[in-house]
Write a protein that holds these residues in place. Structure first.
Motif: not given
Length: 257
Positions: A22-23, A27-29, A54-55, A60-61
């Motif tokens: 759900g990101s 954001n991941i980068r 993923l976890a 982080i979210g």
């Protein structure tokens, strides 16, 4: 076994990982650049992420959603990876970020502010006083209303205005008292830094111990300031009232009989 070279754990390309968490890819980068997310396994020029990523991404979210900063999140993740007590880190962060007052902020509408503080003033003067009140931090724009960080301070201002003190004078004294309080806070924190925190730096100290020191400071500040301000007010009010009564007696004495 699956198609990822005999690995049991499913793997995701970056866009698939973003969708699962759900990101967003951006954001991941950004999390990787900040050291919050481990790099992917490279297969040629393609990065592959697994359920551990993923976890971590979901965690982080959740932490961002609770208001934690990137710096604190990185410290928490580092603590967890090195076997440190994450509860201690969370406890220290909570102590440092919790408000030092139990007062609940409020809201107020512009018309209500005008009714309390701006009765009889023209629109330009009302706008000037409103902007000055915002600048001091007594109110904060919040859509169509204003957030009031301290309803107690707003109440004090309203009482002073009702007693006949001009609003500009109320705002003057608010700025002066705020500056005085900054000096008091600096002195108190300087005292604790010199005699407590500097000594803690000489040896490894658990975050829980540091949190305990900060937590102990909270009631001490109020306990120090309240008696001094009470005694100072008592002395000065009595002196001011005595001077006023003497002036009245002198005036009465000069009145022809």
């Amino acid at each position: 076994m699956d198609e990822s070279g005999g690995r049991d754990m499913p793997e995701y390309r970056i866009d698939e990982l973003a969708r699962q968490a759900g990101s967003t890819v951006r954001n991941i980068r950004a999390y990787q650049d900040r050291g919050l997310l481990p790099p992917p396994r490279l297969e040629g020029r393609v990065g592959l992420y697994d359920d551990a990523h993923l976890a971590r991404l979901r965690l982080i979210g959740q932490l961002l959603g609770r208001g934690y900063t990137f710096a604190v999140i990185k410290e928490l993740l580092t603590a967890w990876e090195t076997g440190k007590d994450v509860g201690e880190v969370l406890g220290l962060e909570k102590v440092l970020t919790d408000p030092w007052s139990d007062e609940i902020p409020g809201t107020v509408g512009y018309d209500e502010l005008v009714a309390i503080f701006g009765a009889g003033l023209d629109e330009a003067e009302t706008a000037r006083l409103r902007d000055r009140t915002v600048e001091i931090g007594l109110i904060e724009p919040d859509g169509a209303q204003y957030r009031v960080p301290s309803p107690r301070l707003l109440h004090v201002g309203a009482e002073l205005v009702a007693a006949g003190v001009p609003l500009d004078s109320v705002l003057d004294i608010a700025e002066q008292i705020r500056a005085d309080c900054d000096v008091i806070a600096d002195r108190f924190v300087g005292l604790v830094r010199e005699h407590v925190f500097d000594r803690l730096e000489e040896r490894p100290v658990p975050d829980g111990e540091v949190a305990a020191v900060v937590r102990r400071m909270r009631p001490l500040v109020k306990m120090v300031v309240d008696p001094f301000i009470a005694r100072a007010m008592e002395t000065r009010v009595q002196a001011a009232l005595g001077e006023h009564l003497e002036t009245v007696r002198d005036q009465l004495g000069q009145t022809p009989g």
